[in-house]
Scaffold this active site. Structure first.
Site: not given
Length: 212
Positions: A83-84
Protein backbone atom coordinates in the site's frame (compact mmCIF):
# COMPACT_ATOMS: atom_id res chain seq x y z
CA UNK A 1 18.41 -3.38 -4.90
CA UNK A 2 15.16 -3.86 -6.82
CA UNK A 3 13.90 -2.12 -9.95
CA UNK A 4 10.16 -1.77 -10.56
CA UNK A 5 8.16 -0.67 -13.58
CA UNK A 6 5.96 2.34 -12.87
CA UNK A 7 2.80 1.86 -14.90
CA UNK A 8 -0.84 0.80 -14.77
CA UNK A 9 -1.02 -0.02 -18.47
CA UNK A 10 -1.23 -3.79 -18.61
CA UNK A 11 0.49 -4.01 -22.01
CA UNK A 12 3.46 -1.98 -20.73
CA UNK A 13 3.75 -4.08 -17.60
CA UNK A 14 3.59 -7.24 -19.71
CA UNK A 15 6.50 -6.01 -21.84
CA UNK A 16 8.53 -5.14 -18.75
CA UNK A 17 7.79 -8.49 -17.11
CA UNK A 18 9.52 -10.24 -20.01
CA UNK A 19 12.79 -8.42 -19.29
CA UNK A 20 13.47 -10.92 -16.52
CA UNK A 21 14.91 -8.39 -14.07
CA UNK A 22 11.86 -6.39 -12.96
CA UNK A 23 10.96 -6.89 -9.28
CA UNK A 24 7.39 -5.65 -9.35
CA UNK A 25 4.93 -2.98 -10.47
CA UNK A 26 4.12 0.39 -8.92
CA UNK A 27 0.96 2.33 -9.69
CA UNK A 28 -0.62 5.57 -8.56
CA UNK A 29 -4.05 7.17 -9.08
CA UNK A 30 -2.92 9.10 -12.15
CA UNK A 31 -1.51 5.98 -13.78
CA UNK A 32 -4.63 3.97 -12.97
CA UNK A 33 -6.74 6.68 -14.60
CA UNK A 34 -4.88 6.01 -17.87
CA UNK A 35 -5.91 2.35 -17.90
CA UNK A 36 -8.87 1.38 -20.06
CA UNK A 37 -9.87 -1.11 -17.35
CA UNK A 38 -11.32 -0.44 -13.92
CA UNK A 39 -8.74 -0.02 -11.13
CA UNK A 40 -9.73 -3.37 -9.58
CA UNK A 41 -9.44 -5.29 -12.86
CA UNK A 42 -6.20 -3.49 -13.71
CA UNK A 43 -4.60 -4.41 -10.39
CA UNK A 44 -5.68 -8.04 -10.66
CA UNK A 45 -4.22 -8.33 -14.16
CA UNK A 46 -0.98 -6.63 -13.12
CA UNK A 47 -0.61 -9.07 -10.23
CA UNK A 48 -0.90 -11.99 -12.66
CA UNK A 49 2.00 -10.71 -14.77
CA UNK A 50 4.72 -10.89 -12.17
CA UNK A 51 5.23 -12.67 -8.84
CA UNK A 52 6.67 -9.59 -7.17
CA UNK A 53 5.09 -6.68 -5.33
CA UNK A 54 2.23 -4.66 -6.79
CA UNK A 55 1.75 -1.19 -5.32
CA UNK A 56 -1.60 0.52 -4.87
CA UNK A 57 -1.89 4.13 -3.65
CA UNK A 58 -4.71 5.03 -1.29
CA UNK A 59 -7.06 7.78 -2.39
CA UNK A 60 -8.93 8.24 0.90
CA UNK A 61 -7.81 11.19 3.01
CA UNK A 62 -9.07 10.15 6.46
CA UNK A 63 -7.91 7.32 8.72
CA UNK A 64 -11.04 5.18 8.54
CA UNK A 65 -11.27 5.58 4.78
CA UNK A 66 -7.60 4.66 4.34
CA UNK A 67 -7.96 1.53 6.43
CA UNK A 68 -11.05 0.42 4.52
CA UNK A 69 -9.45 1.15 1.15
CA UNK A 70 -6.23 -0.60 2.12
CA UNK A 71 -8.07 -3.76 3.10
CA UNK A 72 -10.08 -3.63 -0.14
CA UNK A 73 -6.87 -3.35 -2.16
CA UNK A 74 -5.42 -6.34 -0.34
CA UNK A 75 -8.51 -8.37 -1.20
CA UNK A 76 -8.03 -7.55 -4.89
CA UNK A 77 -4.25 -7.97 -5.16
CA UNK A 78 -3.50 -10.52 -2.46
CA UNK A 79 -0.15 -11.13 -0.81
CA UNK A 80 1.69 -9.15 -3.48
CA UNK A 81 0.12 -5.95 -2.15
CA UNK A 82 2.12 -2.97 -1.02
CA UNK A 83 0.00 0.00 0.00
CA UNK A 84 1.28 3.43 -0.96
CA UNK A 85 0.09 5.76 1.77
CA UNK A 86 0.48 9.55 1.44
CA UNK A 87 2.77 11.28 3.92
CA UNK A 88 0.04 13.03 5.90
CA UNK A 89 -0.93 12.90 9.58
CA UNK A 90 -3.80 10.53 8.78
CA UNK A 91 -1.55 8.57 6.46
CA UNK A 92 1.05 7.89 9.12
CA UNK A 93 -1.71 6.80 11.49
CA UNK A 94 -3.01 4.41 8.82
CA UNK A 95 0.48 3.00 8.24
CA UNK A 96 0.88 2.28 11.95
CA UNK A 97 -2.46 0.46 11.91
CA UNK A 98 -2.09 -1.43 8.62
CA UNK A 99 1.63 -2.25 8.42
CA UNK A 100 1.54 -5.24 10.83
CA UNK A 101 -0.71 -7.01 8.29
CA UNK A 102 -0.09 -5.32 4.93
CA UNK A 103 3.29 -3.90 3.79
CA UNK A 104 3.13 -0.12 3.47
CA UNK A 105 5.15 2.47 1.59
CA UNK A 106 4.84 6.09 2.59
CA UNK A 107 4.70 8.14 -0.59
CA UNK A 108 5.16 11.80 -1.53
CA UNK A 109 7.88 12.38 1.06
CA UNK A 110 9.57 15.77 0.82
CA UNK A 111 11.49 15.94 4.09
CA UNK A 112 13.79 13.72 6.12
CA UNK A 113 11.52 14.19 9.12
CA UNK A 114 8.70 12.48 7.22
CA UNK A 115 11.08 9.59 6.53
CA UNK A 116 11.74 9.32 10.27
CA UNK A 117 8.03 9.10 11.03
CA UNK A 118 7.61 6.54 8.23
CA UNK A 119 10.10 4.27 9.93
CA UNK A 120 8.52 4.72 13.35
CA UNK A 121 5.08 3.95 11.91
CA UNK A 122 6.39 0.66 10.51
CA UNK A 123 6.60 1.45 6.80
CA UNK A 124 8.57 -1.01 4.68
CA UNK A 125 9.44 1.71 2.19
CA UNK A 126 9.77 5.50 2.11
CA UNK A 127 9.16 6.92 -1.37
CA UNK A 128 10.89 10.05 -2.64
CA UNK A 129 9.85 11.78 -5.87
CA UNK A 130 13.33 12.71 -7.04
CA UNK A 131 12.75 14.79 -10.15
CA UNK A 132 9.70 16.47 -8.68
CA UNK A 133 11.61 17.26 -5.48
CA UNK A 134 14.34 18.86 -7.56
CA UNK A 135 11.78 21.06 -9.28
CA UNK A 136 9.98 22.00 -6.05
CA UNK A 137 12.79 21.99 -3.48
CA UNK A 138 15.89 22.48 -5.60
CA UNK A 139 17.72 19.18 -5.06
CA UNK A 140 15.99 15.80 -5.08
CA UNK A 141 19.30 13.98 -4.62
CA UNK A 142 19.97 15.86 -1.39
CA UNK A 143 16.55 14.78 -0.14
CA UNK A 144 17.39 11.14 -0.85
CA UNK A 145 20.77 11.54 0.85
CA UNK A 146 19.17 13.01 3.99
CA UNK A 147 16.56 10.23 4.00
CA UNK A 148 19.27 7.59 3.69
CA UNK A 149 21.13 9.09 6.64
CA UNK A 150 18.16 9.14 9.02
CA UNK A 151 16.94 5.70 7.93
CA UNK A 152 20.34 4.02 8.23
CA UNK A 153 19.61 2.19 11.47
CA UNK A 154 16.00 1.32 10.61
CA UNK A 155 14.22 -1.38 8.60
CA UNK A 156 12.66 1.18 6.23
CA UNK A 157 14.17 1.35 2.75
CA UNK A 158 14.06 4.14 0.17
CA UNK A 159 12.16 3.58 -3.06
CA UNK A 160 12.90 6.38 -5.49
CA UNK A 161 10.29 7.48 -8.03
CA UNK A 162 9.85 10.38 -10.46
CA UNK A 163 13.04 9.56 -12.34
CA UNK A 164 13.33 10.78 -15.91
CA UNK A 165 16.61 9.36 -17.21
CA UNK A 166 19.22 6.63 -16.62
CA UNK A 167 21.63 9.29 -15.37
CA UNK A 168 19.11 10.48 -12.79
CA UNK A 169 18.53 6.86 -11.74
CA UNK A 170 22.21 6.25 -11.10
CA UNK A 171 22.66 9.52 -9.18
CA UNK A 172 19.68 8.57 -7.04
CA UNK A 173 21.26 5.24 -6.14
CA UNK A 174 24.55 6.97 -5.37
CA UNK A 175 22.64 9.32 -3.07
CA UNK A 176 21.48 6.34 -1.04
CA UNK A 177 18.24 5.00 -2.54
CA UNK A 178 17.75 1.26 -2.14
CA UNK A 179 15.27 0.71 -4.98
CA UNK A 180 13.99 2.43 -8.12
CA UNK A 181 10.67 2.54 -9.91
CA UNK A 182 10.89 3.71 -13.51
CA UNK A 183 8.54 4.21 -16.45
CA UNK A 184 8.95 1.78 -19.33
CA UNK A 185 10.90 4.19 -21.55
CA UNK A 186 13.51 4.84 -18.84
CA UNK A 187 13.77 1.11 -18.11
CA UNK A 188 14.54 0.52 -21.77
CA UNK A 189 17.01 3.40 -21.88
CA UNK A 190 18.88 1.92 -18.91
CA UNK A 191 19.93 -1.03 -21.08
CA UNK A 192 21.29 0.93 -24.03
CA UNK A 193 24.55 2.73 -24.77
CA UNK A 194 25.78 3.59 -28.24
CA UNK A 195 29.29 2.32 -27.48
CA UNK A 196 27.91 -1.06 -26.41
CA UNK A 197 26.14 -1.45 -29.74
CA UNK A 198 29.25 -0.28 -31.57
CA UNK A 199 31.30 -2.94 -29.80
CA UNK A 200 28.75 -5.64 -30.59
CA UNK A 201 28.75 -4.61 -34.26
CA UNK A 202 32.55 -4.89 -34.37
CA UNK A 203 32.47 -8.40 -32.92
CA UNK A 204 29.75 -9.37 -35.40
CA UNK A 205 31.89 -8.25 -38.35
CA UNK A 206 35.16 -9.77 -37.25
CA UNK A 207 34.25 -12.67 -34.93
CA UNK A 208 32.98 -16.23 -35.03
CA UNK A 209 30.64 -18.17 -32.71
CA UNK A 210 29.52 -21.75 -32.19
CA UNK A 211 26.38 -21.24 -34.29
CA UNK A 212 28.29 -19.82 -37.24
Amino acid sequence: MAIYVDTAIVAEAARASKFGWIAGITTNPTLLAKSELSPEVTLKQLAQLIPGEVYYQLMASDFDGMVAEGKAAFESIGRQTVLKVPATAAGFQAVAHLSPEIPCAVTAIYSASQAVVSAEAGAKYAIAYVNRATRLLGDGFALVQDMATVLKQTNTEILAASIKSPEEAVKTLLAGAHHLTLPLDVLQAMTVHELSQQTVDEFAKKGRGILG
